[in-house]
Design a protein around this motif. Structure first.
Motif: not given
Length: 173
Positions: A14, A84-89, A91-92
Motif C-alpha cells: 500500500t 484496477p486495484t492499483y489504478l484505484g489507489y 486515483f485516490v
C-alpha cells in the motif's frame, strides 16, 4: 515472524499511495540544489523498492512448504488482475489534498489489506522478476503463488522452496 512479515507485506503493498501523494504535492528533502525536488522523487520511489527487496530476505524465515507437480490442477496468471486495484489507489492518492487525509486513507487501506490476508500483491515484485499465479490444487484449493517461474501447464513444475505467508499465499524464493 509470520505475523510481522504479513504486516510488512501489507505495508509494502500500500505504500505506493504515499509515494504518489508526495510527488503530487511536490514534497522534497531539503537538499541544497535546484534539482532537490527530482532527487526527492527518486528517493520516494526507491524506498518501496528497497523495502520490497528486504521482504525477500525476511521471507527466508517463514515456514517452508512444498507443492508437488502432481497436485497442480490449474494455473491462472494473476499479474494483470490487480491493475484496477492499483489504478484505484493512484486515483485516490491524487485526490487527497492534505497529510491528515492521507494518513486516514492510508491507514484504512492498510488495515483492509492486512485483514484480508488472502493476497499480498505488490507490483514492485514484478521489477524483481516475480510473477503472480492462482493455482488450483488437486484438492480443489485455490492458492496464490508468487514465483519467478513462468508457469504454463499444470503438472510441469514442482515447487520445493516455497515459504508459507498464510494458508493461501506462498512465495517461492
Amino acid at each position: 515472524m509470520k505475523f510481522l512479515y504479513q504486516l510488512f507485506l501489507a505495508f509494502n503493498s500500500t505504500w505506493l499511495i504515499v509515494v504518489v501523494f508526495l510527488v503530487k504535492e511536490k514534497y522534497k528533502f531539503n537538499i541544497l540544489d535546484e534539482y532537490s525536488t527530482y532527487y526527492s522523487w527518486i528517493i520516494f520511489a526507491i524506498i518501496p523498492i528497497i523495502l520490497t527487496g528486504l521482504s525477500f530476505l525476511i521471507a527466508i524465515n517463514l515456514p517452508k512448504d512444498t507443492l508437488r507437480n502432481s497436485s497442480v490442477k490449474e494455473i491462472e496468471l494473476a499479474n494483470n488482475n490487480f491493475l484496477p486495484t492499483y489504478l484505484g489507489y493512484f486515483f485516490v492518492s491524487l485526490g487527497i489534498n492534505d497529510i491528515s487525509t492521507l494518513i486516514v486513507v492510508f491507514t484504512i487501506i492498510y488495515i483492509f489489506t492486512f485483514l484480508s490476508q488472502t493476497l499480498y500483491f505488490n507490483p514492485i515484485f514484478l521489477l524483481f522478476g516475480y510473477h503472480f499465479y492462482f493455482i488450483k490444487t488437486s484438492g480443489n484449493v485455490k492458492i496464490f503463488l508468487i514465483t519467478r517461474k513462468q508457469l504454463k501447464k499444470p503438472g510441469e513444475n514442482s515447487f520445493e522452496k516455497l515459504r508459507r505467508i498464510n494458508n493461501y499465499t506462498f512465495i517461492e524464493l
